[in-house]
Design an enzyme around this catalytic site. Structure first.
Site, PDB file in Angstrom:
ATOM      1  N   LYS A 127      -5.974  15.521  18.802  1.00 28.61           N
ATOM      2  CA  LYS A 127      -5.672  14.969  17.472  1.00 28.61           C
ATOM      3  C   LYS A 127      -6.380  13.632  17.341  1.00 28.61           C
ATOM      4  O   LYS A 127      -6.657  12.972  18.354  1.00 28.61           O
ATOM      5  CB  LYS A 127      -4.169  14.762  17.330  1.00 28.61           C
ATOM      6  CG  LYS A 127      -3.686  14.628  15.894  1.00 28.61           C
ATOM      7  CD  LYS A 127      -3.316  15.975  15.319  1.00 28.61           C
ATOM      8  CE  LYS A 127      -2.769  15.849  13.917  1.00 28.61           C
ATOM      9  NZ  LYS A 127      -2.102  17.086  13.504  1.00 28.61           N
TER      10      LYS A 127
HETATM   11  N1  LIG Z   1      -2.832  19.752   6.710  1.00 29.08           N
HETATM   12  C1  LIG Z   1      -2.559  20.663   7.634  1.00 29.08           C
HETATM   13  O1  LIG Z   1      -3.222  21.708   7.715  1.00 29.08           O
HETATM   14  C2  LIG Z   1      -1.421  20.467   8.585  1.00 29.08           C
HETATM   15  C3  LIG Z   1      -0.543  19.408   8.476  1.00 29.08           C
HETATM   16  N2  LIG Z   1       0.561  19.358   9.293  1.00 29.08           N
HETATM   17  C4  LIG Z   1       1.527  18.287   9.185  1.00 29.08           C
HETATM   18  O2  LIG Z   1       2.182  18.352   7.911  1.00 29.08           O
HETATM   19  C5  LIG Z   1       2.578  17.036   7.498  1.00 29.08           C
HETATM   20  C6  LIG Z   1       1.993  16.750   6.118  1.00 29.08           C
HETATM   21  O3  LIG Z   1       0.565  16.859   6.199  1.00 29.08           O
HETATM   22  P1  LIG Z   1      -0.344  17.095   4.908  1.00 29.08           P
HETATM   23  O4  LIG Z   1       0.432  17.836   3.885  1.00 29.08           O
HETATM   24  O5  LIG Z   1      -1.621  17.638   5.393  1.00 29.08           O
HETATM   25  O6  LIG Z   1      -0.574  15.597   4.426  1.00 29.08           O
HETATM   26  P2  LIG Z   1      -0.870  15.074   2.951  1.00 29.08           P
HETATM   27  O7  LIG Z   1      -1.482  13.736   3.112  1.00 29.08           O
HETATM   28  O8  LIG Z   1      -1.583  16.107   2.160  1.00 29.08           O
HETATM   29  O9  LIG Z   1       0.612  14.918   2.342  1.00 29.08           O
HETATM   30  C7  LIG Z   1       1.623  14.150   2.914  1.00 29.08           C
HETATM   31  C8  LIG Z   1       2.754  14.083   1.919  1.00 29.08           C
HETATM   32  O10 LIG Z   1       3.881  13.430   2.503  1.00 29.08           O
HETATM   33  C9  LIG Z   1       4.287  12.360   1.629  1.00 29.08           C
HETATM   34  N3  LIG Z   1       4.950  11.311   2.416  1.00 29.08           N
HETATM   35  C10 LIG Z   1       4.401  10.448   3.311  1.00 29.08           C
HETATM   36  N4  LIG Z   1       5.356   9.654   3.824  1.00 29.08           N
HETATM   37  C11 LIG Z   1       6.526  10.046   3.260  1.00 29.08           C
HETATM   38  C12 LIG Z   1       7.859   9.613   3.382  1.00 29.08           C
HETATM   39  N5  LIG Z   1       8.220   8.630   4.235  1.00 29.08           N
HETATM   40  N6  LIG Z   1       8.803  10.246   2.642  1.00 29.08           N
HETATM   41  C13 LIG Z   1       8.467  11.227   1.785  1.00 29.08           C
HETATM   42  N7  LIG Z   1       7.222  11.680   1.625  1.00 29.08           N
HETATM   43  C14 LIG Z   1       6.263  11.091   2.347  1.00 29.08           C
HETATM   44  C15 LIG Z   1       3.020  11.937   0.982  1.00 29.08           C
HETATM   45  O11 LIG Z   1       3.294  11.188  -0.174  1.00 29.08           O
HETATM   46  P3  LIG Z   1       2.229  10.094  -0.661  1.00 29.08           P
HETATM   47  O12 LIG Z   1       0.977  10.829  -1.008  1.00 29.08           O
HETATM   48  O13 LIG Z   1       2.935   9.513  -1.832  1.00 29.08           O
HETATM   49  O14 LIG Z   1       2.024   9.150   0.495  1.00 29.08           O
HETATM   50  C16 LIG Z   1       2.409  13.304   0.677  1.00 29.08           C
HETATM   51  O15 LIG Z   1       3.057  13.890  -0.424  1.00 29.08           O
HETATM   52  C17 LIG Z   1       2.096  16.102   8.626  1.00 29.08           C
HETATM   53  O16 LIG Z   1       3.130  15.948   9.567  1.00 29.08           O
HETATM   54  C18 LIG Z   1       0.951  16.883   9.254  1.00 29.08           C
HETATM   55  O17 LIG Z   1       0.688  16.478  10.574  1.00 29.08           O
HETATM   56  C19 LIG Z   1       0.816  20.341  10.204  1.00 29.08           C
HETATM   57  C20 LIG Z   1      -0.025  21.404  10.354  1.00 29.08           C
HETATM   58  C21 LIG Z   1      -1.265  21.502   9.624  1.00 29.08           C
HETATM   59  O1  LIG Z   2      -6.427  23.102  11.744  1.00 23.02           O
HETATM   60  C1  LIG Z   2      -6.418  22.464  12.779  1.00 23.02           C
HETATM   61  O2  LIG Z   2      -7.285  22.486  13.612  1.00 23.02           O
HETATM   62  C2  LIG Z   2      -5.268  21.542  13.127  1.00 23.02           C
HETATM   63  C3  LIG Z   2      -4.271  21.309  12.057  1.00 23.02           C
HETATM   64  C4  LIG Z   2      -3.312  20.269  12.546  1.00 23.02           C
HETATM   65  O3  LIG Z   2      -3.684  19.120  12.698  1.00 23.02           O
HETATM   66  C5  LIG Z   2      -1.963  20.637  12.907  1.00 23.02           C
HETATM   67  O4  LIG Z   2      -1.658  21.833  13.055  1.00 23.02           O
HETATM   68  O5  LIG Z   2      -1.131  19.728  13.097  1.00 23.02           O
END
Ligand SMILES: NC(=O)C1=CN([C@@H]2O[C@H](COP(=O)(O)OP(=O)(O)OC[C@H]3O[C@@H](n4cnc5c(N)ncnc54)[C@H](OP(=O)(O)O)[C@@H]3O)[C@@H](O)[C@H]2O)C=CC1
Ligand SMILES: O=C(O)CCC(=O)C(=O)O
Length: 437
Positions: A127
């Site tokens: 990561k």
């Molecule tokens: N993208 C992916 O493919 C993957 C992501 N993940 C995990 O999923 C989670 C979200 O990732 P992702 O959707 O990609 O990120 P994004 O940046 O697309 O979205 C994050 C979201 O969380 C909100 N947020 C941040 N802090 C808070 C808080 N304290 N309370 C409420 N809402 C909050 C943000 O709001 P704002 O924009 O207003 O800050 C935004 O809506 C992370 O833990 C990531 O590691 C896991 C697997 C794969």
């Molecule tokens: O798509 C990937 O390689 C990793 C996505 C990721 O960061 C996660 O699963 O937390």
């Protein structure tokens, strides 16, 4: 050393009231280590290798200097942690967030090792991240940060070394810049150096939706075992970015009542169900949930006590702490975020009979389709979206089934069962490779 860039106060991000990371939560790496300690007694003879999981293989902290739009020079701290490479190259996302630090990236890399092995993907775990608030920078500045960061970690990434992807605060455009910088520095257009790319650059159909789709599939399977049909189920989602937004959409399209949404800017509630398509359109136009008129604004305390069938934390780690776990009125928690539930909260949820589908299983749809993207890039042969979604469903449902059965057999939580499967695979590979001499 890792805290040289101060975290901007929420005021700089508009009217945000929610904290970036929950100060009541333990540090993420401590949670990861505790999860490893909890699984170690189930590992039989492989337990002698368990310490491997508590020692990241390789960690980089890099300086990322850029010239800002106003001519000033700014420095950001960047990280890439390769937690384990026993089963294949590193794989895991890249986070841009003002609270990113080495401890967090170590934990996120560790969870990638577990997730990739649980799904039997031929990867280790890695990561990365940069301690920066992308909301406060122009596209030009973000491009310069991304290119410099990619060059700094360039010697350690590559299609057969370590393959970054998007995470919080990064997206398809970030991946395009990373791929291009790698190509400029090596002279090779190796599309497989990152996944989550735009489609014309070798990206995969379905990757953008994959994590949210996988979360929904995991929820559907858990609901099947608990007699809860997603159709008509009450659902609340925390985080409305790539994962939360897409998961909410999948529930909504399956006929669920998405009663509450929360992002950094607002906590919204509508008992009859929020029109998720309208909320997504609002966020696409305004960048935040604040100002959406299709629901009422409620307080954070009320949010954690709403009666619901499914709760999907999809923001950041450490959100579901013990105090919130005591109040939560959900039947099933499906972890879209990485590390949203602390070990203490996990115990409380288990005592209260609330089923938790852990991150390392529930949000694995993203990396599964990243794997499909990488395979397609190597073979230069691209699949249809239908093929991708079918394969994703097969891999998610297959992993869920086998982990469900193991949890029942060993009388453990789904988290411990997922860690058993993953640690057995990783540590068997470690043992078979041997140590020299
Ligand atoms: N993208 C992916 O493919 C993957 C992501 N993940 C995990 O999923 C989670 C979200 O990732 P992702 O959707 O990609 O990120 P994004 O940046 O697309 O979205 C994050 C979201 O969380 C909100 N947020 C941040 N802090 C808070 C808080 N304290 N309370 C409420 N809402 C909050 C943000 O709001 P704002 O924009 O207003 O800050 C935004 O809506 C992370 O833990 C990531 O590691 C896991 C697997 C794969
Ligand atoms: O798509 C990937 O390689 C990793 C996505 C990721 O960061 C996660 O699963 O937390």
């Amino acid at each position: 050393m890792t805290d040289t860039i101060p975290i901007p106060p929420p005021a700089e991000r508009g009217s945000s009231t929610l904290s970036f990371l929950n100060p009541a939560a333990p540090e993420p790496w401590a949670s990861f280590v505790e999860q490893i300690d909890r699984v170690t007694p189930y590992l039989g003879g492989l337990a002698r290798w368990a310490e491997t999981m508590k020692r990241p293989k390789r960690m980089m902290v890099v300086d990322v200097p850029i010239i800002r739009d106003d001519g000033s020079v700014a420095h950001y701290e960047g990280y890439r942690v390769q937690h384990n490479l026993s089963r294949g190259p590193g794989k895991g996302g890249t986070r841009y967030h003002p609270a990113v630090n080495l401890n967090e990236v170590m934990a996120l890399a560790g969870w990638m090792t577990v997730k990739n092995a649980a799904l039997n993907l031929p990867y280790g775990g890695a990561k990365g991240g940069v301690r920066i608030d992308p909301h406060l920078h122009s596209q030009g500045e973000l491009e310069r940060v991304t290119r410099r960061y990619t060059s700094e970690i360039g010697a350690f990434i590559g299609p057969d070394r370590d393959i970054p992807a998007p995470d919080v605060g990064t997206n398809e455009q970030t991946m395009a810049w990373m791929m291009d910088t790698y190509a400029m520095n090596t002279g090779v257009t190796a599309t497989g150096v990152v996944t989550g790319k735009p489609i014309p650059l070798g990206g995969s159909l379905g990757r953008h939706e994959a994590t949210g789709r996988g979360v929904f599939l995991a929820a559907r399977e858990a609901g099947r075992h608990r007699g809860i049909d997603p159709r008509g189920a009450r659902v609340a989602v925390q985080g409305f970015g790539n994962v939360g937004g897409m998961a909410a959409r999948m529930f909504f399209e399956a006929g669920s009542r998405v009663i509450a949404l929360q992002d950094h800017s607002a906590t919204l509630y509508r008992d009859a169900g929020i029109d998720v398509h309208a909320a997504l359109a609002h966020v696409a136009a305004h960048g935040r949930l604040e100002g959406f008129e299709g629901a009422e604004t409620i307080g954070d305390d009320d949010y954690w006590q709403l009666p619901m069938d499914f709760f999907v934390p999809a923001a950041l780690e450490g959100q579901l702490v013990a105090e919130r776990a005591r109040k939560l009125q959900a039947r099933i928690v499906v972890e879209g975020a990485n590390g949203p539930t602390t070990p203490a909260a996990d115990d409380i949820l288990q005592e209260r009979g609330i089923l938790v589908v852990p991150d390392v299983l529930a949000n694995a749809g993203g990396v599964a389709v990243s794997y499909f993207e990488w395979v397609q890039d190597f073979s230069s042969f691209f699949w249809t979206e239908e093929e991708i979604n079918q394969r994703l469903e097969r891999i998610m449902v297959g992993a869920f089934d086998s982990i469900w059965k193991l949890a029942a057999e060993r009388k453990t939580s789904l988290r411990t069962a997922t860690f058993i499967v993953a640690c057995q695979r990783v540590l068997a590979a470690r043992e078979q490779r041997g140590l020299y001499p």
